[in-house]
Design an enzyme around this catalytic site. Structure first.
Site, PDB file in Angstrom:
ATOM      1  N   GLY A  50       8.539  56.718  -9.048  1.00 26.93           N
ATOM      2  CA  GLY A  50       8.709  57.384 -10.171  1.00 26.93           C
ATOM      3  C   GLY A  50       9.515  58.441 -10.039  1.00 26.93           C
ATOM      4  O   GLY A  50       9.832  58.895  -8.746  1.00 26.93           O
ATOM      5  N   GLN A  55      12.507  66.907 -12.020  1.00 30.36           N
ATOM      6  CA  GLN A  55      13.037  66.693 -10.677  1.00 30.36           C
ATOM      7  C   GLN A  55      14.673  66.706 -10.581  1.00 30.36           C
ATOM      8  O   GLN A  55      14.917  66.648  -9.584  1.00 30.36           O
ATOM      9  CB  GLN A  55      12.542  65.617 -10.129  1.00 30.36           C
ATOM     10  N   CYS A  96       6.051  62.583  -2.819  1.00 36.13           N
ATOM     11  CA  CYS A  96       7.069  63.061  -3.726  1.00 36.13           C
ATOM     12  C   CYS A  96       8.425  63.157  -3.463  1.00 36.13           C
ATOM     13  O   CYS A  96       8.681  63.675  -2.260  1.00 36.13           O
ATOM     14  CB  CYS A  96       6.381  64.354  -4.343  1.00 36.13           C
ATOM     15  N   LEU A  97       9.357  62.645  -4.077  1.00 37.21           N
ATOM     16  CA  LEU A  97      10.843  62.737  -3.786  1.00 37.21           C
ATOM     17  C   LEU A  97      11.432  64.047  -3.755  1.00 37.21           C
ATOM     18  O   LEU A  97      12.530  64.399  -3.188  1.00 37.21           O
ATOM     19  CB  LEU A  97      11.669  61.831  -4.725  1.00 37.21           C
ATOM     20  N   HIS A 137       0.858  61.113 -11.488  1.00 33.38           N
ATOM     21  CA  HIS A 137       1.631  62.182 -10.599  1.00 33.38           C
ATOM     22  C   HIS A 137       2.870  62.540 -11.364  1.00 33.38           C
ATOM     23  O   HIS A 137       3.325  63.809 -11.491  1.00 33.38           O
ATOM     24  CB  HIS A 137       2.123  61.182  -9.469  1.00 33.38           C
ATOM     25  N   GLU A 138       3.493  61.713 -12.202  1.00 33.44           N
ATOM     26  CA  GLU A 138       4.751  62.288 -12.679  1.00 33.44           C
ATOM     27  C   GLU A 138       4.439  63.165 -13.946  1.00 33.44           C
ATOM     28  O   GLU A 138       5.229  63.940 -14.375  1.00 33.44           O
ATOM     29  CB  GLU A 138       5.418  60.808 -13.591  1.00 33.44           C
ATOM     30  N   HIS A 141       4.192  66.521 -12.975  1.00 33.04           N
ATOM     31  CA  HIS A 141       5.492  67.166 -12.823  1.00 33.04           C
ATOM     32  C   HIS A 141       5.977  67.653 -14.327  1.00 33.04           C
ATOM     33  O   HIS A 141       6.463  68.774 -14.268  1.00 33.04           O
ATOM     34  CB  HIS A 141       6.636  66.022 -12.524  1.00 33.04           C
TER      35      HIS A 141
HETATM   36 NI    NI Z   1       6.677  63.638  -7.418  1.00 32.61          NI
END
Ligand code: NI
Length: 176
Positions: A50, A55, A96-97, A137-138, A141
């Protein structure tokens, strides 16, 4: 300033954009229409599950996830509203990216309700349980919350070096 979708990149911790306050979007906004597919592209390129708008530096209440029914497709979740339902708590590793090399054991309820809009503005709900963790999780963010905010003492020790490396990399790129 209008962001150019092609120029968007995934920002790394500790970029302040990851902590920005986010606002709802208008699905019919041409910029939203252009950015969301780019977010999907970046998610696939980085092999992520995701990706949330902060981000890529946009303070929008938008995230994308993979489509569990088609591995080549992604789903867009605009202006999501999350409700955590009374359910057993499950603990699992998350990455996480924006935090490469870091994993954290995160406790989350197994059942949620997510109402959002798709890219065409239609109301959508998430009923696929395989997305419940990534969605939480998203959604975090969008609230400026990162997995490193949820670290146990053990996680902190295990990830200390990587977190320090990310901070050093950010400092170095600023002074270049
Ligand atoms: Ni993340």
């Amino acid at each position: 300033m209008t962001p150019d979708p092609a120029q968007l990149q995934i920002l790394m911790y500790p970029d302040p954009a990851l902590r920005a306050q986010t606002a709802p979007v208008d699905p019919s906004d041409p910029l939203v229409q252009a950015i969301v597919p780019r977010m999907m592209e970046l998610m696939f390129q980085s092999n992520g599950a995701g990706l949330a708008a902060p981000q890529v530096g946009l303070p929008w209440r938008v995230f994308v996830t993979r489509d569990p029914e088609n591995e080549e497709k992604a789903l867009a979740w605009l202006n999501p509203e999350l409700e955590l339902l009374d359910s057993p708590i499950e603990c699992d590793h998350e990455g996480c990216l924006s935090l490469p090399g870091i994993t954290v054991e995160v406790r989350r309820p197994m059942h949620i309700r997510l109402a959002a809009q798709s890219l065409d503005g239609a109301p959508v709900e998430c009923t696929d349980e395989s997305l419940f963790r990534v969605i939480q999780h998203e959604y975090d963010h969008l609230e400026g919350v990162l997995i490193i905010d949820k670290m146990s003492t053990m996680d902190r020790i295990r990830n200390r070096k990587m977190i320090k490396q990310l901070k050093t990399a950010a400092r170095n790129s600023k002074t270049e």
